[in-house]
Design a protein around this motif. Structure first.
Motif, mmCIF file in Angstrom:
data_model
loop_
_atom_site.group_PDB
_atom_site.id
_atom_site.type_symbol
_atom_site.label_atom_id
_atom_site.label_comp_id
_atom_site.label_asym_id
_atom_site.label_seq_id
_atom_site.Cartn_x
_atom_site.Cartn_y
_atom_site.Cartn_z
ATOM 1 N N HIS A 1 127.412 31.059 12.131
ATOM 2 C CA HIS A 1 126.001 30.995 11.759
ATOM 3 C C HIS A 1 125.776 29.769 10.882
ATOM 4 O O HIS A 1 126.613 29.407 10.081
ATOM 5 C CB HIS A 1 125.537 32.263 11.049
ATOM 6 N N CYS B 1 120.774 31.213 21.261
ATOM 7 C CA CYS B 1 120.853 31.467 19.821
ATOM 8 C C CYS B 1 119.565 32.137 19.341
ATOM 9 O O CYS B 1 118.533 32.062 20.002
ATOM 10 C CB CYS B 1 121.013 30.158 19.046
ATOM 11 N N HIS C 1 131.588 35.551 12.922
ATOM 12 C CA HIS C 1 130.460 35.189 13.784
ATOM 13 C C HIS C 1 129.793 33.932 13.208
ATOM 14 O O HIS C 1 129.242 33.953 12.108
ATOM 15 C CB HIS C 1 129.446 36.339 13.862
ATOM 16 N N PHE D 1 125.793 40.361 12.841
ATOM 17 C CA PHE D 1 125.025 39.432 13.667
ATOM 18 C C PHE D 1 124.922 39.930 15.109
ATOM 19 O O PHE D 1 123.907 39.724 15.769
ATOM 20 C CB PHE D 1 125.624 38.030 13.609
ATOM 21 N N CYS E 1 122.080 31.659 14.710
ATOM 22 C CA CYS E 1 123.297 32.319 15.189
ATOM 23 C C CYS E 1 123.351 32.296 16.712
ATOM 24 O O CYS E 1 122.363 32.623 17.361
ATOM 25 C CB CYS E 1 123.310 33.793 14.778
#
Length: 171
Positions: free
Chosen positions: A129, A54, A127, A34, A71
């Motif tokens: 998401h 994001c 990460h 990501f 994300c």
């Protein structure tokens, strides 16, 4: 070949074995996928929209055509680590993603959610998401359960083009 044919069609997807087994090819990039997407071009990275805090990206291994993820740019693992601005933009982008998908493919429903941590089912736990998965009546069958395979009727590049075009039209 020995034996009688079973009358079933075969959907051969050998490119998915590395994903299924968790094996990474020797030439696989290292680091967070990501975080890497932030540095790549939109089409190459399958990024549909870049916001202030994001971005929205197609899932490389979608459950259905149009499977999007929101994300944060920051490399954070937990929803509780979001700033108010990140949290608010994730919510706004999720709503916008639903409007865009409604325009592009008229889903009959959605699965929206965040898997937190390895134990929570996060494929990339490091990460944060959020998934937005468009759903239709009858869109699932035995293939994922019995064959560990998902038939997706639209190529990622075609999905990216349709969703990106609709996003720019601001649905």
């Amino acid at each position: 070949m020995a034996g009688e044919p079973d009358g079933l069609e075969r959907l051969w997807t050998p490119h998915r074995m590395a994903y299924i087994t968790g094996d990474k090819p020797a030439d696989a990039p290292s680091g967070c996928p990501f975080c890497r997407k932030v540095e790549e071009g939109d089409r190459e990275a399958l990024v549909v929209h870049r916001g202030e805090h994001c971005y929205v990206v197609l899932n490389l291994y979608p459950y259905n055509p149009g499977h999007l993820m929101v994300c944060p740019y920051r490399h954070i693992a937990w929803y509780t680590e979001c700033t108010e601005a990140e949290r608010d933009e994730m919510a706004a982008l999720t709503q916008r993603a639903m409007r865009v998908l409604a325009h592009v493919s008229a889903p009959q429903g959605y699965n929206i959610g965040i898997n937190q941590g390895d134990a929570g089912g996060a494929g990339i736990a490091a990460h944060l998401h959020q998934h937005i998965v468009p759903r239709w009546e009858g869109d699932t069958n035995f293939l994922p359960i019995i064959g560990r395979t998902k038939a997706v009727p639209q190529l990622l590049d075609d999905t990216w083009r349709r969703v990106s075009d609709a996003w720019r039209e601001d649905h």
